[in-house]
Every structure is written in structure tokens, then in C-alpha cells.
Enzyme design. Structure first.
Site, short mmCIF file in Angstrom:
data_model
loop_
_atom_site.label_atom_id
_atom_site.label_comp_id
_atom_site.label_asym_id
_atom_site.label_seq_id
_atom_site.Cartn_x
_atom_site.Cartn_y
_atom_site.Cartn_z
N ARG A 210 -44.97 -64.02 -70.39
CA ARG A 210 -44.21 -64.95 -71.42
C ARG A 210 -45.09 -66.10 -71.64
NH1 ARG A 210 -38.43 -63.21 -70.43
NH2 ARG A 210 -38.99 -60.82 -70.30
N GLU A 212 -44.07 -69.04 -72.43
CA GLU A 212 -43.26 -70.15 -72.37
C GLU A 212 -44.16 -71.37 -71.95
OE1 GLU A 212 -40.88 -68.30 -69.57
OE2 GLU A 212 -39.56 -67.35 -70.92
N ARG A 218 -38.79 -72.20 -61.65
CA ARG A 218 -38.42 -70.87 -61.49
C ARG A 218 -38.88 -69.95 -62.73
NH1 ARG A 218 -34.95 -73.82 -64.23
NH2 ARG A 218 -34.06 -72.76 -66.05
N HIS A 219 -40.01 -70.49 -63.31
CA HIS A 219 -40.51 -69.76 -64.56
C HIS A 219 -42.07 -69.57 -64.20
CE1 HIS A 219 -37.11 -71.01 -66.94
NE2 HIS A 219 -37.33 -69.89 -67.47
N GLU A 351 -30.22 -67.20 -62.23
CA GLU A 351 -30.37 -65.83 -62.84
C GLU A 351 -31.43 -65.12 -62.29
OE1 GLU A 351 -31.31 -65.66 -67.21
OE2 GLU A 351 -32.11 -63.73 -66.66
N SER A 354 -31.24 -59.69 -66.22
CA SER A 354 -30.39 -59.45 -67.10
C SER A 354 -30.45 -57.90 -67.76
CB SER A 354 -30.56 -60.23 -68.36
OG SER A 354 -32.07 -60.26 -68.70
N ARG A 402 -38.31 -64.06 -58.63
CA ARG A 402 -36.88 -64.91 -58.43
C ARG A 402 -36.07 -64.21 -57.45
NH1 ARG A 402 -34.64 -66.72 -63.99
NH2 ARG A 402 -36.45 -67.67 -64.77
P1 ATP Z 1 -34.59 -67.46 -68.24
O1 ATP Z 1 -33.37 -67.68 -69.11
O2 ATP Z 1 -34.44 -67.87 -66.90
O3 ATP Z 1 -35.75 -68.14 -68.76
P2 ATP Z 1 -34.77 -65.04 -69.35
O4 ATP Z 1 -33.26 -64.84 -69.90
O5 ATP Z 1 -35.87 -65.34 -70.51
O6 ATP Z 1 -34.87 -65.79 -68.40
P3 ATP Z 1 -35.10 -61.96 -69.24
O7 ATP Z 1 -35.83 -61.89 -70.40
O8 ATP Z 1 -33.45 -61.57 -69.52
O9 ATP Z 1 -35.11 -63.50 -68.79
O10 ATP Z 1 -35.58 -61.50 -68.10
C1 ATP Z 1 -35.23 -60.71 -67.00
C2 ATP Z 1 -35.28 -61.22 -65.68
O11 ATP Z 1 -36.63 -61.38 -65.62
C3 ATP Z 1 -35.03 -62.66 -65.32
O12 ATP Z 1 -33.43 -62.65 -65.00
C4 ATP Z 1 -35.91 -63.31 -64.38
O13 ATP Z 1 -35.41 -62.75 -62.96
C5 ATP Z 1 -37.11 -62.59 -64.76
N1 ATP Z 1 -37.87 -63.54 -65.67
C6 ATP Z 1 -37.80 -63.55 -66.97
N2 ATP Z 1 -38.53 -64.85 -67.46
C7 ATP Z 1 -39.20 -65.38 -66.17
C8 ATP Z 1 -40.13 -65.99 -66.12
N3 ATP Z 1 -40.86 -66.81 -67.17
N4 ATP Z 1 -40.76 -66.30 -64.63
C9 ATP Z 1 -40.30 -65.68 -63.80
N5 ATP Z 1 -39.34 -64.58 -63.80
C10 ATP Z 1 -38.73 -64.55 -65.16
#
Ligand code: ATP
Length: 428
Positions: A210, A212, A218-219, A351, A354, A402
Site C-alpha cells: 500500500r 499510503e 499501525r501502518h 482494526e 475487514s 496488526r
Molecule cells: P486502515 O483503515 O487501518 O488503514 P484498511 O481499512 O485500509 O485499514 P483493509 O484494506 O480493510 O485495511 O485491510 C485489511 C486488514 O489488513 C486491516 O484490517 C489490517 O489488519 C491490515 N492492513 C491494511 N492496511 C495495512 C497497513 N498499511 N499496514 C499494516 N496492516 C494493514
């Protein structure tokens, strides 16, 4: 043959043993010298008596963290903490460590996280840091075991892809010969295709990328995702599978490393038998009772999640998210299309997963693409699989880091990632 320290400890008094490891510490005295030898199973004192001159010579050239091989006799009536030592007959230096060390292994004071990550090879020699990754391995093994029992097969899907899974943003581009490609954000589309292909239940443990830009505790920009997809199933089936997978992971960890963790002050969560559920709309109501206004369609802020999490001591689901907040492949709630058959698994304010029931009707899928401003043609490799018999299906994606982080009560995801990739770090 050499033994591990843990295995050596189970041998009879006076047994001859060969042990390999690192010199964690040493003390040279007039009549005797002591080495604290460490391997992957623990530490043990090695005692070198004055009369062994050759040995004394080797000891006088030692450094902390030098790799050695020791042969000697086990003494189980020693004056050490555990009552055991090895009286050395020979000591071979296999590889000398340079000095000074970039990071101490037995220093009480921890270095800052940047120094630690820059010298990860040595940071991980600390027992408490090493324990994090052994714990992660046990949790994952518990989850894998459960999924296997439930007749899931483990698959591996491509990480270099032509289309975005979660929409256009947050993608790392890759130059793929003459074409533009991306690093995959999630195995979502491929695991759904595999349901059409007739596998019925699949799971994958693999990297997700990602782009981001934010830097938070936590990311990560590359994380490990545990993903499942199950055919002829809905979101309630997927939630049950998640609940039982998590419980199996915790059971596995507790039974293998629970004691070591508690000796480091880490007590594992006790998951409830049934994880409680609260809907998105109920969360809004709960927040409004605490004078926090959240409009329908907005995501919860970390502050909102703190308040919601304070109502739940452990794992719980937030269900029925607004369709507009979820990806195009999420099944709308029948009869109430502004909501969806979706869920997040939370632990307190965090979280960790999902999931959802997915759209399986190709016409509905086409509409969902357009609604999200996506070009259906970019996704034909995926939507073709829906035209020729796609079962109803559901699944989830669980972030392994996570999960490890919340289980071990750590506050920075970098602590539970061997070599984190974040906004500024791509090395080591
Ligand atoms: P957040 O809102 O916390 O950024 P997200 O809604 O983008 O997460 P999803 O795309 O639904 O996350 O991804 C499912 C799972 O993957 C998340 O619940 C989390 O455990 C993990 N996850 C997602 N993005 C990340 C990240 N950038 N770093 C670490 N773990 C991640």
C-alpha cells in the site's frame, strides 16, 4: 554431534556435550573464567579452569557476540542460578565478532527504534525481541492448522498485477517490460476468481503493498495479509471462520510460548467464546451518547474507535458498514442497499481484519464498478469469472502484524515486523 542448550540441560550429570553459540558475556578471573553462552534455545554458563592454558588463551581473545563451539562436561551441581554449567575441555572460535557492537544484546536500556532497526540482525538476538517473531510464527501456525482442518487450501496469487484491487489510489507502480503494472494491494480479486474456478475454500498468506503516505504506529507500506475466501457462504460464515481462526492462533501460542511471554510480563488476551457484534449505526448512536457526532457515511476516526473500544475489553465485530465506505466487490445488504454485508474485526480500538460477503451477480458487479468510478474494462480478467457460474462467496483479510501487535500489547507495528517498510525506510 552438537546439542542445543535446551537439550543439553536434559542430559545426565557428567555427560560430555558440544555446544555452539554466541559469547553473550564473559569474565576472566585469576584462577577461572566464565562465559555466558547463548544459542536459539537459551543461555548456559561455561566455566574454564585455570589449568587449561590453551583455553585461557582463547578466552583472553574473546569478544562479546563471537561465535564459538565448546566441548566439555555437564556439571549439574554448579553454583549458578539454574545449578548447571559446562566445564570446558576445548573452546573453538568459529567467527570473531567486531568491536564495539553497534547495539548491546544484554544492555538493560533499549536503544531508540531507528538504531535498533538499522541493526536488526543484532537487535533480534535479544530474547524479548526474538520472542515476538517466534510468537508470530505460532499464531500463524494455529490459524493455518485451523483453516486446513476446515478444508481450505493454501494458494499463492500474483503480486505484480495490471489493475488496482482497492481502487486507483495507494498503488506502487512497477515497470513491467513495455507495460505499466503495480504491486498488488490485496489478493482479493484472484481469490474470488479461484472460487469461480471451483476450489470452494482458499487461503493465502502473503505480502500486500500500500503506497499510503501517512506514517503511523499501525501502518506499513508492505504488510503480511492472511486472506481467506469461501464459496457458498455469506458474511456470517466468514465471521465465524475468523473467530475460530483467531481462537486457534491464540491457543497455539499460549500452549507453546505462553510461559515465556508471561515471564516477560506479556499476558495473552482471553478471547470470548462468541465475539460480540455491534453495527455501524449502533456505533454512531453510542458515540452520540458521548457527544461525538459522526454522520452516516463517515469512517470512524482513531478517537471514535477509542470510545467504541472502551465498551469492549477484547475482540468484537463492527458490522453493516455503509456501502459507500466499502470496496466495489462488497455485497450490499438486501433491501437496505446503503448498508453492506460487511464487517471489521476490532481488538479494543484497533482494526485487525475487514471482510464481507462479496457481490456474485455479474450485472450488479458492473453497476458497482460504475458507481465507484471504475472502468469495468480494466477488470475484465476478473469479471469474466462471474459470467459463467460464480457461487455466492465471502471472505476476509487479516493483517498478521496488526494481530501480533495487539496480542503482545505492542504499540508500534515496526516492533513486530522483521524489516519494516514505511514512508522513509526501505533498508535493511
Ligand atoms: P486502515 O483503515 O487501518 O488503514 P484498511 O481499512 O485500509 O485499514 P483493509 O484494506 O480493510 O485495511 O485491510 C485489511 C486488514 O489488513 C486491516 O484490517 C489490517 O489488519 C491490515 N492492513 C491494511 N492496511 C495495512 C497497513 N498499511 N499496514 C499494516 N496492516 C494493514
Amino acid at each position: 554431534m552438537s546439542l542445543s542448550i535446551a537439550d543439553a540441560l536434559t542430559q545426565e550429570n557428567d555427560t560430555e556435550v558440544t555446544l555452539n553459540g554466541w559469547v553473550q558475556d564473559f569474565r576472566v578471573l585469576k584462577t577461572v573464567s566464565f562465559i555466558v553462552l547463548r544459542d536459539h534455545t537459551g543461555v548456559l554458563q561455561v566455566t574454564v579452569k585455570k589449568d587449561k592454558e590453551v583455553l585461557q588463551k582463547a578466552i583472553s581473545s574473546l569478544q562479546r557476540e563471537t561465535v564459538v563451539s565448546v566441548r566439555g562436561k555437564l556439571n549439574k551441581e554448579a553454583l549458578t542460578k539454574n545449578g548447571i554449567e559446562v566445564i570446558a575441555d576445548s573452546l573453538t572460535v568459529l567467527n570473531k565478532s567486531a568491536t564495539p557492537l553497534p547495539l548491546g544484546v544484554i544492555d538493560k536500556v533499549n536503544a531508540d527504534i531507528e538504531t535498533r532497526l538499522n541493526n536488526r540482525f543484532i537487535d533480534l538476538r535479544k530474547e524479548e525481541n526474538n520472542l515476538i517473531f517466534r510468537s508470530e510464527s505460532e499464531v500463524l501456525w494455529g490459524i493455518r492448522k485451523y483453516l486446513h482442518e476446515q478444508k481450505f487450501i493454501e494458494v499463492h496469487t500474483p503480486k505484480i498485477v495490471a489493475a488496482a484491487t482497492e481502487g486507483g489510489a495507494d498503488l506502487f507502480p512497477v515497470q513491467y517490460f513495455e507495460k505499466n503494472a503495480y504491486l498488488n494491494q490485496s489478493p482479493q480479486l484472484y481469490k474470488e476468481i479461484l472460487i469461480s474456478a471451483g476450489f470452494n475454500r482458499v487461503f493465502e498468506v502473503g505480502p500486500a503493498f500500500r503506497a499510503e503516505k501517512h506514517n503511523t504506529p499501525r501502518h506499513l507500506n508492505e504488510f503480511t495479509s492472511i486472506d481467506i475466501e469461501m464459496g457458498f457462504s455469506d458474511h456470517t460464515d466468514a465471521m465465524r471462520m475468523l473467530q475460530e481462526s483467531i481462537k486457534s492462533g491464540i491457543r497455539q501460542l499460549k500452549s507453546t510460548l505462553g510461559d515465556s511471554l508471561s515471564s516477560h510480563g506479556i499476558n495473552l488476551p482471553e478471547p470470548p467464546d462468541e465475539f460480540p457484534k455491534i453495527t455501524y449505526n449502533e456505533c454512531i448512536e453510542l458515540l452520540s451518547n458521548r457527544n461525538e457526532v459522526v454522520n452516516f457515511g463517515s469512517d470512524f476516526t482513531p478517537e471514535n474507535l477509542k470510545i467504541i473500544g472502551s465498551e469492549f475489553p477484547s475482540f468484537y465485530f463492527i458490522t453493516e458498514w455503509p456501502s459507500e465506505l466499502r470496496a466495489f466487490y462488497t455485497m450490499p445488504k438486501p433491501g437496505q442497499e446503503s448498508l453492506s454485508n460487511s464487517f471489521d474485526l476490532q481488538f479494543k480500538e484497533f482494526e485487525i481484519t475487514s471482510g464481507a460477503q462479496r457481490v456474485h451477480d455479474p450485472d450488479m458487479l458492473e453497476l458497482r464498478f460504475r458507481k465507484k468510478g471504475l472502468n469495468p474494462e480494466d477488470f475484465s480478467f476478473y469479471s469474466n469469472a462471474f459470467r459463467y457460474g460464480m457461487p455466492p462467496h465471502a471472505g476476509w483479510g487479516l493483517g498478521l502484524e496488526r494481530l501480533t501487535m495487539i496480542m503482545l500489547n505492542m504499540h508500534n507495528i515496526r516492533e513486530v515486523t522483521l524489516f519494516p517498510r514505511d514512508r522513509t525506510r526501505i533498508s535493511p
